[in-house]
Design a protein around this motif. Structure first.
Motif, mmCIF file in Angstrom:
data_model
loop_
_atom_site.group_PDB
_atom_site.id
_atom_site.type_symbol
_atom_site.label_atom_id
_atom_site.label_comp_id
_atom_site.label_asym_id
_atom_site.label_seq_id
_atom_site.Cartn_x
_atom_site.Cartn_y
_atom_site.Cartn_z
ATOM 1 N N PHE A 21 -11.534 -5.145 0.001
ATOM 2 C CA PHE A 21 -10.384 -5.561 0.777
ATOM 3 C C PHE A 21 -10.189 -4.840 2.094
ATOM 4 O O PHE A 21 -9.200 -5.043 2.748
ATOM 5 C CB PHE A 21 -9.113 -5.429 -0.061
ATOM 6 C CG PHE A 21 -9.091 -6.396 -1.201
ATOM 7 C CD1 PHE A 21 -8.627 -7.689 -1.016
ATOM 8 C CD2 PHE A 21 -9.577 -6.041 -2.436
ATOM 9 C CE1 PHE A 21 -8.623 -8.590 -2.056
ATOM 10 C CE2 PHE A 21 -9.568 -6.951 -3.486
ATOM 11 C CZ PHE A 21 -9.098 -8.220 -3.297
ATOM 12 N N ALA A 22 -11.087 -3.995 2.491
ATOM 13 C CA ALA A 22 -10.801 -3.216 3.688
ATOM 14 C C ALA A 22 -12.055 -2.520 4.160
ATOM 15 O O ALA A 22 -13.009 -2.384 3.416
ATOM 16 C CB ALA A 22 -9.755 -2.160 3.376
ATOM 17 N N ASP A 80 -4.609 -0.042 0.046
ATOM 18 C CA ASP A 80 -5.511 -0.707 -0.905
ATOM 19 C C ASP A 80 -5.212 -0.274 -2.335
ATOM 20 O O ASP A 80 -5.312 -1.074 -3.269
ATOM 21 C CB ASP A 80 -6.977 -0.386 -0.565
ATOM 22 C CG ASP A 80 -7.463 -1.169 0.647
ATOM 23 O OD1 ASP A 80 -6.932 -2.263 0.918
ATOM 24 O OD2 ASP A 80 -8.382 -0.678 1.325
ATOM 25 N N HIS A 93 -3.258 -7.908 3.865
ATOM 26 C CA HIS A 93 -4.457 -7.242 4.398
ATOM 27 C C HIS A 93 -5.354 -8.163 5.220
ATOM 28 O O HIS A 93 -6.382 -7.725 5.727
ATOM 29 C CB HIS A 93 -5.277 -6.634 3.248
ATOM 30 C CG HIS A 93 -4.565 -5.521 2.528
ATOM 31 N ND1 HIS A 93 -4.992 -4.223 2.547
ATOM 32 C CD2 HIS A 93 -3.430 -5.530 1.785
ATOM 33 C CE1 HIS A 93 -4.166 -3.465 1.827
ATOM 34 N NE2 HIS A 93 -3.208 -4.239 1.352
ATOM 35 N N HIS A 148 -3.001 1.659 7.832
ATOM 36 C CA HIS A 148 -4.092 0.929 7.177
ATOM 37 C C HIS A 148 -4.329 -0.451 7.793
ATOM 38 O O HIS A 148 -5.461 -0.833 8.098
ATOM 39 C CB HIS A 148 -3.771 0.784 5.691
ATOM 40 C CG HIS A 148 -4.832 0.043 4.931
ATOM 41 N ND1 HIS A 148 -5.962 0.659 4.451
ATOM 42 C CD2 HIS A 148 -4.956 -1.269 4.608
ATOM 43 C CE1 HIS A 148 -6.729 -0.237 3.850
ATOM 44 N NE2 HIS A 148 -6.142 -1.420 3.930
ATOM 45 N N ASP A 152 -7.428 -2.784 9.247
ATOM 46 C CA ASP A 152 -7.938 -4.009 8.622
ATOM 47 C C ASP A 152 -8.034 -5.191 9.594
ATOM 48 O O ASP A 152 -8.973 -5.976 9.529
ATOM 49 C CB ASP A 152 -7.035 -4.420 7.450
ATOM 50 C CG ASP A 152 -7.437 -3.758 6.143
ATOM 51 O OD1 ASP A 152 -8.422 -3.005 6.114
ATOM 52 O OD2 ASP A 152 -6.741 -3.997 5.127
ATOM 53 N N HIS A 158 -11.578 -10.032 8.023
ATOM 54 C CA HIS A 158 -10.185 -10.095 7.564
ATOM 55 C C HIS A 158 -9.404 -11.160 8.325
ATOM 56 O O HIS A 158 -8.196 -11.303 8.126
ATOM 57 C CB HIS A 158 -9.495 -8.731 7.717
ATOM 58 C CG HIS A 158 -9.854 -7.787 6.611
ATOM 59 N ND1 HIS A 158 -8.938 -7.248 5.748
ATOM 60 C CD2 HIS A 158 -11.059 -7.318 6.218
ATOM 61 C CE1 HIS A 158 -9.555 -6.470 4.866
ATOM 62 N NE2 HIS A 158 -10.844 -6.488 5.138
HETATM 63 ZN ZN LIG Z 1 -6.950 -3.300 3.242
#
Ligand SMILES: [Zn+2]
Length: 325
Positions: A21-22, A80, A93, A148, A152, A158
């Motif tokens: 996810f990141a 996350d 995100h 964060h 992202d 993303h």
């Molecule tokens: Zn993330």
């Protein structure tokens, strides 16, 4: 540059992140370290004061190792971890703009459903951070989200999806590592993970960068990072960051693949697994994408630039959040 280390890559990535996810731990931390080089001492102290007033819950399972020497870098991937206990924040995100709509500047409102996307989340968390009457925990959480999410939004994958969860369901062979399917139908390596972590790790090995701090120094050396001007992350500003990420995803992340994946239906934007969208993971596995030196050479400069921009824009946002008295 990459050829000489190809043999060791399998070893490097086998110990690596599966976080889908990141940017990985190194990427997010490097963004913070780039930002710290630009921030005034007063702003760094103000950021630390907010984070210290309400520290991360000690019971929260943390994916990245702690950074005891730097509380800002230490929370770079907190969002996350938080997603696991607070799933409603998962959609913050990214923004799922279908690859098939192309540049489509009007798409960004349409694909930010109920405000649950990275653009609206950054703007909302910044507003929370700026409010004077917010309790210390909400304020610290808002700051942790900003640290964060500004990272992202600069990860090209993303800001796009091709019916494949932002390329999480696009299996690839990365140098010598062939993709494997797990019992949940997920594949690793996949293109998203390669951009989050594997290409960064390959760069760090090739350039002998021991940690995220060394990566940040490399990023600053390879750009024209100058002084920072306070700039709040407004909707139009964050949208422009997402649009640029989306363009890089189309032209480089997907665009430089050895086999051009078919354009998937624009409706396939919310997948719960790689079995959805007519078994997209298995269909994409049949493309047998093989990424090696050529792909890394096209992508790595983009990643370095995006990490630098993220660091600069994070610094600008933090200066706007904590203006000098
Ligand atoms: Zn993330």
């Amino acid at each position: 540059m990459f050829r000489t280390i190809a043999l060791s890559v399998g070893l490097l990535i086998s110990a690596g992140s599966t976080n889908a996810f990141a940017w990985g731990c190194d990427g997010h931390r490097a963004i913070v370290f780039v930002a710290e080089q630009l921030l005034s001492t007063a702003t760094i102290n103000a950021v630390k004061t907010v984070l210290t007033a309400s520290p991360v819950d000690a019971a929260l399972k943390r994916f990245c190792d702690p950074v005891p020497s730097d509380i800002i870098a230490d929370v770079a991937s907190w969002a996350d971890d938080e997603r696991d206990v607070n799933p409603v924040t998962g959609a913050w995100h990214f923004i799922n703009v279908p690859r098939s709509v192309g540049a489509a500047p009007s798409a960004y409102g349409k694909y930010c459903l109920n405000g649950d996307c990275i653009i609206d989340a950054i703007v909302a968390q910044f507003k929370t951070l700026k409010k004077t009457s917010v309790d210390p925990t909400r304020k610290a959480d808002a700051l942790r989200f900003i640290i964060h999410l500004v990272g992202d939004v600069h990860q090209p994958l993303h800001a796009i999806t091709n019916g494949d969860r932002g390329a999480n369901c696009l299996p690839v062979t990365y140098f010598s590592q062939a993709p494997q399917e797990d019992d949940k139908g997920n594949f690793a390596p996949n293109l998203h993970r390669v951009w989050d972590a594997d290409l960064i790790r390959t760069l760090m090995a090739a350039q002998h960068l021991a940690d995220a701090r060394a990566l940040a120094a490399y990023i600053v050396q390879h750009g024209s990072t100058t002084s920072v001007v306070a700039q709040a992350p407004t909707t139009s500003r964050v949208k422009s960051w997402a649009r640029a990420s989306n363009a890089l995803a189309r032209t480089v992340a997907y665009g430089r693949l050895p086999v051009n994946p078919p354009l998937e239906p624009a409706a396939a934007i919310t997948l719960t697994s790689c079995d959805d969208n007519n078994h997209v993971g298995r269909r994409m596995a049949k493309l047998h994408e093989r990424l090696a030196d050529g792909y890394a050479q096209a992508s790595t400069p983009v990643i370095v630039r995006q990490l630098r921009l993220a660091g600069e824009r994070l610094a600008a946002a933090l200066e706007a959040a904590f203006p000098a008295p």
